[in-house]
Design a protein around this motif. Structure first.
Motif, short mmCIF file in Angstrom:
data_model
loop_
_atom_site.label_atom_id
_atom_site.label_comp_id
_atom_site.label_asym_id
_atom_site.label_seq_id
_atom_site.Cartn_x
_atom_site.Cartn_y
_atom_site.Cartn_z
N ILE A 1 9.50 0.24 -1.64
CA ILE A 1 9.21 1.47 -0.85
C ILE A 1 8.59 2.50 -1.27
O ILE A 1 7.79 3.21 -0.59
N GLU A 2 9.29 2.89 -2.37
CA GLU A 2 8.71 4.29 -2.94
C GLU A 2 7.26 3.92 -3.35
O GLU A 2 6.60 5.38 -3.61
N ASP A 3 6.82 2.99 -3.46
CA ASP A 3 5.30 2.95 -4.06
C ASP A 3 4.33 3.07 -2.85
O ASP A 3 3.36 3.39 -3.11
N ARG A 4 4.98 3.17 -1.68
CA ARG A 4 4.18 3.45 -0.43
C ARG A 4 3.48 4.63 -0.42
O ARG A 4 2.08 4.71 0.03
N SER A 5 4.00 5.81 -0.81
CA SER A 5 3.57 7.24 -0.96
C SER A 5 2.48 7.18 -1.79
O SER A 5 1.58 8.07 -1.95
N ARG A 6 2.29 6.52 -2.86
CA ARG A 6 1.30 6.41 -4.14
C ARG A 6 0.29 5.43 -3.80
O ARG A 6 -0.61 5.25 -4.65
N MET A 7 0.13 4.77 -2.77
CA MET A 7 -0.83 3.68 -2.42
C MET A 7 -1.33 4.01 -1.12
O MET A 7 -1.23 3.18 -0.09
N PRO A 8 -2.22 5.14 -0.82
CA PRO A 8 -2.87 5.34 0.35
C PRO A 8 -3.49 4.14 1.10
O PRO A 8 -3.89 4.09 2.10
N TYR A 9 -4.67 3.79 0.08
CA TYR A 9 -5.45 2.71 0.66
C TYR A 9 -4.64 1.38 1.41
O TYR A 9 -4.86 1.06 2.38
N LEU A 10 -3.67 0.88 0.77
CA LEU A 10 -2.95 -0.23 1.35
C LEU A 10 -2.35 0.42 2.66
O LEU A 10 -2.28 -0.51 3.54
N GLU A 11 -1.94 1.51 2.55
CA GLU A 11 -1.13 2.36 3.76
C GLU A 11 -2.14 2.21 4.97
O GLU A 11 -1.75 1.96 5.90
N ALA A 12 -3.43 2.67 4.51
CA ALA A 12 -4.31 2.83 5.46
C ALA A 12 -4.73 1.39 6.05
O ALA A 12 -4.94 1.15 7.29
N VAL A 13 -4.83 0.38 5.16
CA VAL A 13 -5.11 -1.13 5.40
C VAL A 13 -4.22 -1.51 6.69
O VAL A 13 -4.55 -2.09 7.54
N ILE A 14 -2.83 -1.34 6.23
CA ILE A 14 -1.97 -1.98 7.11
C ILE A 14 -1.98 -1.13 8.60
O ILE A 14 -1.78 -2.03 9.64
N HIS A 15 -2.23 0.25 8.54
CA HIS A 15 -2.33 0.99 9.77
C HIS A 15 -3.47 0.53 10.57
O HIS A 15 -3.46 0.21 11.90
N GLU A 16 -4.45 0.06 9.86
CA GLU A 16 -5.75 -0.30 10.60
C GLU A 16 -5.53 -1.90 11.12
O GLU A 16 -6.16 -2.15 12.08
N ILE A 17 -4.78 -2.61 10.39
CA ILE A 17 -4.53 -3.98 10.93
C ILE A 17 -3.80 -3.73 12.16
O ILE A 17 -4.05 -4.59 13.20
N GLN A 18 -2.74 -3.25 12.23
CA GLN A 18 -2.05 -3.01 13.28
C GLN A 18 -2.73 -2.34 14.64
O GLN A 18 -2.68 -2.86 15.79
N ARG A 19 -3.81 -1.47 14.20
CA ARG A 19 -4.37 -0.91 15.15
C ARG A 19 -5.45 -1.81 15.75
O ARG A 19 -5.71 -2.26 17.01
N PHE A 20 -6.16 -2.36 14.88
CA PHE A 20 -7.38 -3.48 15.11
C PHE A 20 -6.63 -4.77 15.91
O PHE A 20 -7.15 -5.01 16.85
N ILE A 21 -5.66 -5.02 15.41
CA ILE A 21 -5.16 -6.57 16.22
C ILE A 21 -4.68 -6.07 17.48
O ILE A 21 -4.46 -6.97 18.31
N ASP A 22 -3.88 -4.88 17.78
CA ASP A 22 -3.46 -4.36 18.95
C ASP A 22 -2.56 -5.59 19.44
O ASP A 22 -2.76 -6.17 20.83
#
Length: 444
Positions: free
Chosen positions: A293-314
């Motif tokens: 989980i510590e990797d999350r702060s160093r992986m902005p692109y994957l974090e953005a993709v996951i957020h966008e997946i959640q937004r897009f699928i609603d």
């Protein structure tokens, strides 16, 4: 002639009743200054104005609905559940290790497919469910356990059932629809099956309970039941433990597993996004250790993709019902106390003021000009306020660790042309359910 006269009289009476009901409803609306909306018909309300396949879009047009209620029971059980889940590791290192372990088991299962096309539905259900099982029941299940597979099939049936037309009809006319035959009866049988399984687990836990060393959520609930056995109107009783465990188990299984399933479908459609994730994983994590989980702060692109997946699928477009605790003045109207309202999460997740391309999948919605992750006020797939999902922290941890582990080990391939993949939901009722698909997990 007599029959004709009786029929005519009934029609006239019904028409008069309809006119009076409409007139009364309009007067009541004007008097109380309720928010505007279509006038309901007697008995059936506004059901004819709902689109069975996309009920949330219909509700966006007809304003808020009045369905259920909450209260002291919800407050007590939520407070207890949140405290107990935290005690058993939610948001802590211990639960991270459980997710990492399950992600490892999942990748091993994918390796066994030998790069052949598979439907990922139950792969994800098994892995995600085992995480919450370890907290609620104190143990995980083997992926081929027949009882476990039946349990997951029940949850899948319930999630699909509530999103179907029959499920929506049941929400409107529970006493009537619940007694007539139809596909929705499978949903009721599935609920009964899960409750029977939980009841059996509770029985086993009660027989082996050590008050000095609770093993899981069920043990903690049983101890709370014993503490409040003489408390009038306590919420900690047999029905309470069954229903609360059901909610935690169900919510901890279907929501995250469906998000993972929908997410991989999106990545099959957007191979360029998957390629960027692979590069980020290789640069930050490499191939020789498990993601943490510590990797999350160093992986902005994957974090953005996951957020966008959640937004897009609603995933849950209508959100969870909220209850108005006092008269609320809203845009010149009054929402009376005790009214149950649905906050349409779709209206925020697809808000063009918050997202430049609201109807398109675009990770850039959560990235700034320098490629760093940026938050967006329109991101609220877990709802908001006091009824925000109590498993939000656990879900975010699971999504990051499962996505990163899968994409660290595999390249995704579709057995059909990606252009033919349809990202629109198969069903859009209580939840947005992705269309069935297959994919190949190619070892990297």
């Amino acid at each position: 002639m007599e029959i004709f006269s009786t029929t005519t009289l009934l029609i006239i009476v019904c028409l008069i009743f309809l006119i009076l009901s409409i007139t009364r409803a309009r007067k009541h609306q004007n008097k109380d200054r309720l928010p505007p909306g279509p006038t309901p018909l007697p008995f059936i309300g506004n059901i004819l104005q709902l689109n069975g396949k996309e009920v949330f879009k219909s509700l966006n047009k007809v304003s808020r609905g009045v369905v259920a209620s909450n209260g002291e029971r919800w407050k007590q059980l939520r407070r207890f559940s949140l405290m107990t889940l935290r005690n058993f590791g939610m948001g802590k290192k211990s639960i991270e290790e459980r997710i990492q372990e399950e992600a490892h088991f999942l990748t091993e299962e994918f390796r066994k497919t030998n790069s052949q096309p598979v439907d990922p539905t139950f792969y994800f259900s098994k892995a995600v469910s085992n995480v919450i099982c370890s907290v609620v029941f104190g143990n995980r299940f083997e992926y081929e356990d027949k009882c476990f597979l039946q349990l997951l099939a029940f949850f899948n049936e319930i999630f699909r059932g509530f999103s179907s037309v029959w499920g929506q009809m049941y929400n409107v006319f529970p006493k009537v629809v619940g007694k007539i035959p139809g596909p929705h009866q499978k949903m009721f049988k599935a609920i009964d099956g899960i409750l029977a399984f939980i009841a059996e687990r509770v029985k086993i836990h009660r027989e082996t309970l050590d008050p000095s060393s609770p093993r899981d959520f069920i043990d903690c609930f049983l101890l709370k039941m014993e503490q409040e056995k003489d408390v009038p109107h306590t919420e900690f009783h047999k029905e309470g433990i069954l229903n609360t465990t059901f909610d935690l188990f169900g919510a901890g299984t279907e929501t995250v597993s469906t998000t993972l399933r929908y997410g991989l479908l999106i990545l099959l459609k957007h191979a360029d996004v998957e390629e960027c994730i692979h590069k980020e994983i290789d640069n930050v994590i490499g191939r020789n250790r498990a993601p943490c989980i510590e990797d999350r702060s160093r992986m902005p692109y994957l974090e953005a993709v996951i957020h966008e997946i959640q937004r897009f699928i609603d995933l849950i477009p209508m959100g969870i019902p909220h209850k108005v605790t006092r008269d609320v003045h809203f845009r010149g109207f009054i929402i009376p106390k005790d009214t149950t309202v649905y906050t349409m999460l779709s209206s925020v997740l697809r808000d063009p003021k918050q997202f430049k391309y609201p109807n398109e999948f675009n990770p850039g919605h959560f990235l700034d000009e320098n490629g760093k992750f940026r938050r967006n006020e329109g991101y609220m797939p877990f709802s908001s306020g006091k009824r925000i999902c109590l498993g939000e922290g656990l879900a975010k941890m699971e999504l990051f660790l499962f996505f990163s582990t899968i994409l660290q080990n595999f390249t995704l391939r579709s057995p059909v042309d990606p252009k033919d993949l349809d990202l629109t939901p198969l069903m859009s009722g209580f939840g947005n359910i992705p269309r069935p698909y297959e994919l190949c997990f190619i070892p990297r």
